[in-house]
Write a protein that holds these residues in place. Structure first.
Motif, PDB file in Angstrom:
ATOM      1  N   PRO A   3       0.799  -1.236   0.000  1.00 42.41           N
ATOM      2  CA  PRO A   3       0.000   0.000   0.000  1.00 42.41           C
ATOM      3  C   PRO A   3       0.833   1.289   0.000  1.00 42.41           C
ATOM      4  CG  PRO A   3      -0.864  -1.565   1.597  1.00 42.41           C
ATOM      5  CD  PRO A   3       0.403  -2.138   1.069  1.00 42.41           C
ATOM      6  N   ASP A   4       2.000   1.241   0.597  1.00 40.90           N
ATOM      7  CA  ASP A   4       2.847   2.444   0.609  1.00 40.90           C
ATOM      8  C   ASP A   4       3.328   2.802  -0.793  1.00 40.90           C
ATOM      9  OD1 ASP A   4       2.605   2.727   3.341  1.00 40.90           O
ATOM     10  OD2 ASP A   4       4.459   1.609   3.782  1.00 40.90           O
ATOM     11  N   THR A   5       3.707   1.809  -1.570  1.00 44.55           N
ATOM     12  CA  THR A   5       4.163   2.047  -2.936  1.00 44.55           C
ATOM     13  C   THR A   5       3.036   2.613  -3.788  1.00 44.55           C
ATOM     14  OG1 THR A   5       5.682   0.170  -2.704  1.00 44.55           O
ATOM     15  CG2 THR A   5       5.284   0.981  -4.919  1.00 44.55           C
ATOM     16  N   ILE A   6       1.855   2.064  -3.627  1.00 40.39           N
ATOM     17  CA  ILE A   6       0.701   2.553  -4.376  1.00 40.39           C
ATOM     18  C   ILE A   6       0.396   3.999  -4.005  1.00 40.39           C
ATOM     19  CG2 ILE A   6      -1.774   2.237  -4.755  1.00 40.39           C
ATOM     20  CD1 ILE A   6      -1.281  -0.783  -4.401  1.00 40.39           C
ATOM     21  N   ALA A   7       0.473   4.326  -2.731  1.00 40.89           N
ATOM     22  CA  ALA A   7       0.210   5.692  -2.276  1.00 40.89           C
ATOM     23  C   ALA A   7       1.235   6.661  -2.857  1.00 40.89           C
ATOM     24  CB  ALA A   7       0.222   5.745  -0.756  1.00 40.89           C
ATOM     25  N   ILE A   8       2.488   6.242  -2.933  1.00 40.36           N
ATOM     26  CA  ILE A   8       3.536   7.096  -3.496  1.00 40.36           C
ATOM     27  C   ILE A   8       3.288   7.322  -4.988  1.00 40.36           C
ATOM     28  CG2 ILE A   8       6.005   7.193  -4.069  1.00 40.36           C
ATOM     29  CD1 ILE A   8       6.511   5.843  -1.352  1.00 40.36           C
TER      30      ILE A   8
END
Length: 63
Positions: A3-8
């Motif tokens: 989820p962090d990569t997607i948010a970035i």
């Protein structure tokens, strides 16, 4: 993808869209201003050419 990569990725894409929407109208205005400036410069160049050639100026003839 976590989820962090997607948010970035979403943040980067959103920033690119925001920059694009902010810059495009400014570029259009700049092009219009440059076109107006070109017209003014052409007019001034014509006036200077006429002035330096002495067109329209009455000068006494020298014998």
């Amino acid at each position: 993808m976590n989820p962090d990569t997607i948010a970035i990725i979403i943040a980067i894409v959103g920033s690119a869209i925001a920059l694009g929407t902010a810059l495009v109208p400014g570029q259009r205005e700049l092009r219009r201003d440059v076109a107006e400036l070109r017209q003014c410069m052409a007019r001034l160049e014509g006036l200077f050419e006429g002035f330096t050639r002495g067109e329209g100026r009455s000068t006494p003839d020298r014998a």
